[in-house]
Design a protein around this motif. Structure first.
Motif, PDB file in Angstrom:
ATOM      1  N   ALA A  41      -2.031  -1.537   3.088  1.00 53.15           N
ATOM      2  CA  ALA A  41      -1.244  -1.985   1.934  1.00 53.15           C
ATOM      3  C   ALA A  41       0.228  -1.599   2.058  1.00 53.15           C
ATOM      4  N   PRO A  92      -4.902  -0.630  -3.759  1.00 56.79           N
ATOM      5  CA  PRO A  92      -4.470  -1.616  -2.760  1.00 56.79           C
ATOM      6  C   PRO A  92      -4.884  -1.252  -1.337  1.00 56.79           C
ATOM      7  N   ASP A  96      -7.209  -3.629   0.992  1.00 56.07           N
ATOM      8  CA  ASP A  96      -6.762  -4.010   2.333  1.00 56.07           C
ATOM      9  C   ASP A  96      -7.854  -3.689   3.358  1.00 56.07           C
TER      10      ASP A  96
END
Length: 207
Positions: A41, A92, A96
């Motif tokens: 991320a 995030p 990812d």
């Protein structure tokens, strides 16, 4: 694996293949074909993706180091404070990772410091694409953190250290190509957390 240099040195003889840069490094008994440094991320924390030649089969290894949760301190009494943990920046990175694993064709193992517990939404996101070795083949709570954590954040002017773990934030995950034979938490090293181990069996080769 994520470990201090002093903890790695005794293992060097048993694991001749090593690659990585601080704070992450992979030690392997099998040849390392390639490696890649990641920043999931786009965050600061460092991870690794490596391809290892396991007998005649190439497998993908992710060495995980996720952003730790941040917390806000609340005063309960004049001498007592408590931290309230927030996982916002962490999500995030997990998203990812999940997307990368979904695109993998080879057998996958993801291991390391996830900085999440099995009570979080991030844990459930990973569980949708991989299996948790402790859940499948271990026993007990599997707590790994903290070992030697200072309690000054909780009790002001305290020199106490928490020398027994109360959270499980270090995990070994695997794709459908594997099955877990055993999973356990090992004895303390020089790290602030306990190491984890799993014995995995390769069921099917990638096509």
């Amino acid at each position: 694996m994520n470990s201090a240099p002093a903890a790695i040195l005794p293992l060097a003889g048993d694991y001749p293949y090593q690659i990585g840069t601080p704070p992450v490094r992979i030690l392997s008994k099998y040849p390392i074909v390639s490696t890649q440094i990641l920043h999931l991320a786009g965050h600061r924390e460092t991870q690794q993706r490596a391809i290892i030649k396991f007998n005649e089969q190439e497998v993908v290894i992710y060495n995980m180091q996720a952003t730790g949760p941040w917390f806000k301190i609340y005063n309960i009494l004049r001498f007592l404070t408590i931290p309230v943990y927030k996982y916002g920046p962490h999500a995030p990175e997990i998203q990812d990772l999940v997307q990368r694993v979904e695109r993998e064709i080879l057998p996958v193992i993801v291991a390391g410091d996830f900085n999440i517990t099995d009570e979080t939404q991030d844990y459930d996101r990973v569980l949708k694409v991989m299996q948790d070795s402790l859940r499948k083949a271990g026993f007990g709570f599997g707590f790994t953190w903290s070992h030697g954590w200072e309690l000054k954040l909780l009790v002001k002017s305290s020199n106490w250290r928490l020398n027994y773990p109360v959270f499980r934030i270090d995990c070994i995950w695997y794709s459908k190509h594997w099955d877990a034979k055993s999973s356990s938490v090992l004895e303390a090293t020089e790290s602030d957390r306990l190491p984890v181990a799993a014995e995995l069996i390769l069921l099917t080769a990638a096509r």
